[in-house]
Design an enzyme around this catalytic site. Structure first.
Site, PDB file in Angstrom:
ATOM      1  N   SER A 110       0.830  -1.200   0.000  1.00  0.00           N
ATOM      2  CA  SER A 110       0.000   0.000   0.000  1.00  0.00           C
ATOM      3  C   SER A 110       0.867   1.253   0.000  1.00  0.00           C
ATOM      4  CB  SER A 110      -0.945  -0.070   1.203  1.00  0.00           C
ATOM      5  OG  SER A 110      -2.050   0.737   0.952  1.00  0.00           O
TER       6      SER A 110
ATOM      7  N   LYS B 293       4.118   2.219  -2.724  1.00  0.00           N
ATOM      8  CA  LYS B 293       4.416   3.417  -3.532  1.00  0.00           C
ATOM      9  C   LYS B 293       5.874   3.832  -3.277  1.00  0.00           C
ATOM     10  CE  LYS B 293      -0.114   5.163  -1.893  1.00  0.00           C
ATOM     11  NZ  LYS B 293      -1.236   4.619  -2.566  1.00  0.00           N
TER      12      LYS B 293
ATOM     13  N   HIS C 170      -8.030  -5.464   1.149  1.00  0.00           N
ATOM     14  CA  HIS C 170      -6.742  -4.763   1.214  1.00  0.00           C
ATOM     15  C   HIS C 170      -5.889  -5.311   2.359  1.00  0.00           C
ATOM     16  CE1 HIS C 170      -4.179  -1.330   0.413  1.00  0.00           C
ATOM     17  NE2 HIS C 170      -4.214  -0.966   1.682  1.00  0.00           N
TER      18      HIS C 170
HETATM   19  C1  GTR Z   1      -5.314   4.292   2.127  1.00  0.00           C
HETATM   20  C2  GTR Z   1      -4.822   5.179   1.040  1.00  0.00           C
HETATM   21  C3  GTR Z   1      -4.119   4.378   0.024  1.00  0.00           C
HETATM   22  C4  GTR Z   1      -3.172   3.378   0.635  1.00  0.00           C
HETATM   23  C5  GTR Z   1      -3.635   2.844   1.967  1.00  0.00           C
HETATM   24  C6  GTR Z   1      -2.591   2.191   2.846  1.00  0.00           C
HETATM   25  O1  GTR Z   1      -6.096   4.916   3.045  1.00  0.00           O
HETATM   26  O2  GTR Z   1      -5.903   5.843   0.532  1.00  0.00           O
HETATM   27  O3  GTR Z   1      -3.487   5.192  -0.901  1.00  0.00           O
HETATM   28  O4  GTR Z   1      -1.907   3.884   0.717  1.00  0.00           O
HETATM   29  O5  GTR Z   1      -4.203   3.789   2.746  1.00  0.00           O
HETATM   30  O6  GTR Z   1      -1.434   2.575   2.877  1.00  0.00           O
HETATM   31  O7  GTR Z   1      -2.988   1.286   3.576  1.00  0.00           O
END
Ligand code: GTR
Length: 395
Positions: A234, A238, A377
């Site tokens: 996540s 990046k 996620h």
């Molecule tokens: C979310 C965000 C994503 C991602 C995620 C994470 O809230 O919108 O871009 O980076 O967090 O890191 O778990």
């Protein structure tokens, strides 16, 4: 009545942040705009790029500069001294299986110093040198000193599979907090970055931390730093991608569900958008990236150009079907288009033409891999294990 209308119509102008944050996310494929994406193989001056030399001397530096200036900000790499000190603060949770090294990495510049910490496990079985996996971990450090979060970092399983593995918590380099992210390496070592429109922000700082961990691995007699793997989930996916674009020492880069500003194409405006991410996390990307809030079509690049910066080294993405916020299809397309550099410039067998909807299983090619799984996620063992199959195939 006229007065009331006026009040409503000026409201977004008076309060852009609140107004914009209410823009609903799009999850409808029919509403995705037609994509106009820049060609990896045509330079800014219109030169056709076909050779490794032209790619590395002309086109690649152009793309790195655009990502640096418009998206992520700089990762300054200069400093005067670096030193490594092993400390012994926490009990080893796997004494039978692995040796634990807790390492303070101290970097000095302009009379100031910053110390970051990595936690590093080396297999006891075998002499090494071992391939190494580094996870950039955004979960906060545990107050009770526990070293390992099995959810994201399955140390025991990685060790049993023959890897040495390390992680660091992001706050050891730059806190993941909008108000305080500079209270780490940015204000201590690189304060000239503050206020620059392409200055270093949190994602760049975390990438910098990964580079310093690599400085340690390179000197370690039990580490085979040529088989080195940088992993992020996540937000740290990046960071891992941007770090690896800047640091050619990583042989494998794995971004799990990295979504907007990572694997996914911004111009699709599907799920999380540039405006949404910049408003929620103003400390992650370069200030310049704000110019593209609700104006992704103006971006001079898109994320399909990122895998090419890592080529011919290996890149792996994964998505989850229940993580539409990260736009799995946009992640897949970013890699599919991005792998053209590995294939057409470096001659890797990295071309895959399956449509996203037709995928039947993981794609494990030469230097490029992808999978999508059921569920939400998360970085699960299923993700790790499919990715490690890819690594083992490509070693
Ligand atoms: C979310 C965000 C994503 C991602 C995620 C994470 O809230 O919108 O871009 O980076 O967090 O890191 O778990």
């Amino acid at each position: 009545m006229k007065k009331l209308l006026l009040i409503f119509s000026v409201f977004p102008l008076l309060s852009p942040i609140n107004g914009m944050s209410q823009i609903p996310a799009n999850y409808d494929e029919d509403k995705v705009p037609a994509l106009i994406l820049s060609d990896p193989f045509v330079s800014e001056k219109g030169r056709l790029i076909q050779s490794i030399t032209d790619w590395e001397k002309i086109r690649r530096p152009e793309i790195v500069r655009l990502f640096q200036d418009e998206v992520y900000g700089q990762i300054p790499s200069n400093f005067e001294a670096i030193s490594f000190e092993k400390v012994n603060e926490t009990a080893n949770p796997y004494p039978e299986l692995a040796d634990l090294e807790e390492v303070n990495i101290t970097v000095k510049r302009n009379g100031k110093s910053h110390t970051m910490r990595i936690n590093f496990f080396l297999p006891k079985d075998g002499k090494g040198p071992f391939p190494v996996i580094l996870l950039i971990n955004y979960l906060p450090k545990y107050a009770d000193g526990t070293l390992v979060d099995e959810a994201f970092w399955p140390v025991e399983k990685l060790i049993r599979r023959g890897f040495a593995t390390a992680s660091f918590h992001v706050e050891t380099v730059a806190p993941d907090i909008a108000e305080t992210f500079q209270d780490g390496v940015i204000s201590t070592l690189y304060s000239e970055q503050i206020g620059q429109s392409n200055g270093m922000k949190a994602l760049g700082a975390w990438g910098w931390g990964a580079m310093r961990a690599m400085d340690y691995f390179e000197k370690h007699s039990k580490v085979d730093s040529k088989i080195s793997v940088l992993v992020g989930h996540s937000r740290t996916g990046k960071a891992a991608l941007w770090a690896s674009a800047n640091d050619p020492r990583w042989a494998f880069t794995y971004a799990n569900e990295s979504g907007c500003g990572g694997a996914a194409l911004s111009k699709r405006k599907f799920g999380e958008t540039v405006g949404a991410i910049n408003r929620r996390f103003p400390h992650w990307f370069a200030d310049n990236f704000n110019q593209y809030n609700e104006k992704e079509e103006d971006l001079p690049i898109d994320q399909h150009l990122l895998p090419g910066l890592i080529a011919p080294r290996s890149v792996y993405y994964s998505s989850a079907k229940g993580d539409q916020w990260a736009d799995p299809k946009g992640e897949y397309l970013g890699l599919q288009l991005g792998s053209r550099v590995a294939a057409e410039i470096y001659g890797k067998k990295a071309v895959f033409d399956q449509g996203f909807e037709d995928l039947e299983g993981p794609i494990h090619l030469e230097s490029v891999g992808y999978h999508i799984r059921e569920g939400k996620h998360d970085l699960t063992w299923e993700d790790w294990s499919l990715f490690l199959d890819f690594v083992e195939k490509n070693i």
